[in-house]
Enzyme design. Sequence first.
Site, PDB file in Angstrom:
ATOM      1  N   ASP A  41       0.632  -1.147  -0.027  1.00  0.00           N
ATOM      2  CA  ASP A  41       0.055   0.067   0.241  1.00  0.00           C
ATOM      3  C   ASP A  41       0.901   1.321  -0.189  1.00  0.00           C
ATOM      4  O   ASP A  41       1.481   1.683   1.030  1.00  0.00           O
ATOM      5  CB  ASP A  41      -0.990   0.042   1.280  1.00  0.00           C
ATOM      6  CG  ASP A  41      -1.789   1.271   1.289  1.00  0.00           C
ATOM      7  OD1 ASP A  41      -2.114   2.002   0.207  1.00  0.00           O
ATOM      8  OD2 ASP A  41      -2.332   1.531   2.582  1.00  0.00           O
TER       9      ASP A  41
ATOM     10  N   LYS B 213       1.761   7.926   0.369  1.00  0.00           N
ATOM     11  CA  LYS B 213       2.063   7.955   1.921  1.00  0.00           C
ATOM     12  C   LYS B 213       3.438   8.675   1.967  1.00  0.00           C
ATOM     13  O   LYS B 213       4.257   8.683   0.871  1.00  0.00           O
ATOM     14  CB  LYS B 213       2.242   6.713   2.463  1.00  0.00           C
ATOM     15  CG  LYS B 213       0.953   5.616   2.666  1.00  0.00           C
ATOM     16  CD  LYS B 213       1.104   4.481   3.385  1.00  0.00           C
ATOM     17  CE  LYS B 213      -0.040   3.683   3.211  1.00  0.00           C
ATOM     18  NZ  LYS B 213      -0.841   4.142   4.424  1.00  0.00           N
TER      19      LYS B 213
ATOM     20  N   ARG C 197     -11.171  -0.441   2.969  1.00  0.00           N
ATOM     21  CA  ARG C 197     -12.462  -0.337   3.237  1.00  0.00           C
ATOM     22  C   ARG C 197     -13.114  -0.677   1.810  1.00  0.00           C
ATOM     23  O   ARG C 197     -14.199  -1.118   1.596  1.00  0.00           O
ATOM     24  CB  ARG C 197     -13.025   0.653   4.085  1.00  0.00           C
ATOM     25  CG  ARG C 197     -12.782   2.047   3.230  1.00  0.00           C
ATOM     26  CD  ARG C 197     -12.757   3.170   4.114  1.00  0.00           C
ATOM     27  NE  ARG C 197     -11.572   3.325   4.998  1.00  0.00           N
ATOM     28  CZ  ARG C 197     -11.346   4.326   6.037  1.00  0.00           C
ATOM     29  NH1 ARG C 197     -12.346   5.226   5.962  1.00  0.00           N
ATOM     30  NH2 ARG C 197     -10.301   4.350   6.561  1.00  0.00           N
TER      31      ARG C 197
END
Length: 496
Positions: A272, A279, A353
Site C-alpha cells: 500500500d 504516503k 474499506r
Amino acid sequence: MEFSIKASAPEKLKTGALVVPVFSDGALGAQGLAIDAATAGQLSRLVARDLEEKSGTLLALPELPGVAAERVLVVSLGKRDEFADKAVRSALAAVGKWLAGSRATSAALCATDFVAGARDLPWTLRTAAQALFDATYQYEAPYGKKDGKSQSKRLAKVEMLLVGKSDNATKAALAQGAAIASGMALTRDLGNLPANYCTPTHLADTAKKLGKQYKLKVEVFDRAGIEKIGMGSFLSVSRGSHEAPRFIVLHYNGGKAKEAPVVLVGKGVTFDSGGISIKPGEGMDEMKYDMCGAASVLGTFKAISELALPINVIGLIPATENLPSGTATKPGDVVTSLSGQTIEVLNTDAEGRLILCDALTYAERFKPAAVIDIATLTGACIIALGHHPSGLFSNDDTFARELQDLGQDCGDRAWHMPLWDDYQEQLKSNFADMANIGGRPAGSVTAACFLSRFTGNYKWAHLDIAGTAWKSGAEKGATGRPVPLLTSYLIARAGR
C-alpha cells in the site's frame, strides 16, 4: 515442532533441556521438588544464589548431577501473590527465546508446575504450546544467503511432563495450541515476505496449496472474474498496479451440509503506497504488512484444518496492490460497489474499506451465521489503543463480548469500540451515497461505520489489527495475530 504429553519422573528423562519453573521466593512445585531431591538440594541452592526474581528471568544449569537431562533451565514465575496469566506467558516466551538460540533439539516442560492460579492444566498446555512454537519461530527467506544454522540444530521436539496421566481434555488442549501456533507461523511467513514476492497471485497460490493439503475447495477469480461479479469498488483500488488482483474464496466444510458457515474476510493489500494520496516515504516499507488480514485468514484455515473442526467456514480474500499511476483511481472519483451503493473516493489511501466492502457484500450469498472481517485498516486505531489490543467493532454487542472474552482467555486481546449512528454523519457526500473517509476525528470508528453499511443482513464483527499485526523497530516482523482469537472462536463454536 512436535509436541507430546508424558507422565515421567522429570529427573530421569533424557532431553536436551528440562524446563523448571520457580517462584521468586525459591518455592518449587511438585516436579521441581523431585528434581531438587535428585540433586541433593543443589538445584534449590543454585536458584537461591543466582536466579533473579523477575518473571521470565532464566538460569541455565548444564549437566546437573542427578538429572538425566543435558541442561536444566530454571525460569522465574515472579512473586507468588502476583502469579497470573501474564507471568505464565512471559516465562514461556523467555524459555522459547532461549531454546531458539540454544543447541538443544529437544526439551521437556514441567507443565504441572506452570498451572496458574485460577487456570487449569488444559489452558496451561494450550498456552505453552502456542507460546513455545511462536517464540522459536524463525523466518526463512526464500532467497539470498541462509543464516548458517542447520535445521538439525533447532528445537524439534517438546514433551509436556505431567504429574499423573493425561486425559482427552489435556490432549485436545495441546493439539489446539500447536495448531494455532502452526497457523500463526504461516501468517507470519506471509506477512514477512517482501511485496515483490508476496503478490496477490502468491496469496492465491498459498490458498491453493492449503486446499490441496487439506482437501479444501478453493476458488480464485482474476480481474475478468472480479469484473463479472461486479466488484467495482475493489477493482478501483487495483487500477494503478501492473500486478493483477485476485479474489480468493476458501471453503472449509467440516460441519453438516446445511449448517450456516462462519465467514472470515481478510484485507489483502500486498503493498500500500497510498495510491495517488501517496504516503510519506519513511516507514513505507512496512506497508508490505497491509495484507496481514488476508494472511490471518489463511493461517486460521490451516489451524482449523489441522484440528479437523466440525464446522463450516468460508474465507474471502480480496487481494491487490495500491499504487499510483496514470490509470490509478483519483481523489474525487466515484465508484460503484457490488451492493450498488456509490462511493466518493476522497482519499485513495483509505483503500482497505473499498476492497472489503465488496467482499462483505459477497458474503451474503452464503447466508452466514456470522461474519468477521480482519484488516490493518487505520492508523487511528493505533492512536486509540496502541499495540496491545486489536480494535473490535460489531453490530451485535453479544457477539462482541464473546470475542472480547475469548481474546482475554487466549492472550490475543481485542477491545470493543463504539459503532454509534452519530458517527455515520461524517461519511456524507454531495456526489455519492457516501464518502470513503470521515475526517480526522474517530478515524477507526468512521472506517468501521463505512463497513457497517454493507453488513446489514448478518451478524458481523470487524477487527482493526493495524496496531497488532506486526512490530516495528528491532523486533520488526509480523506477529501472527489475530489467528489465536479467530481459531479460539471457531473452536468454541464447534463445541471443542
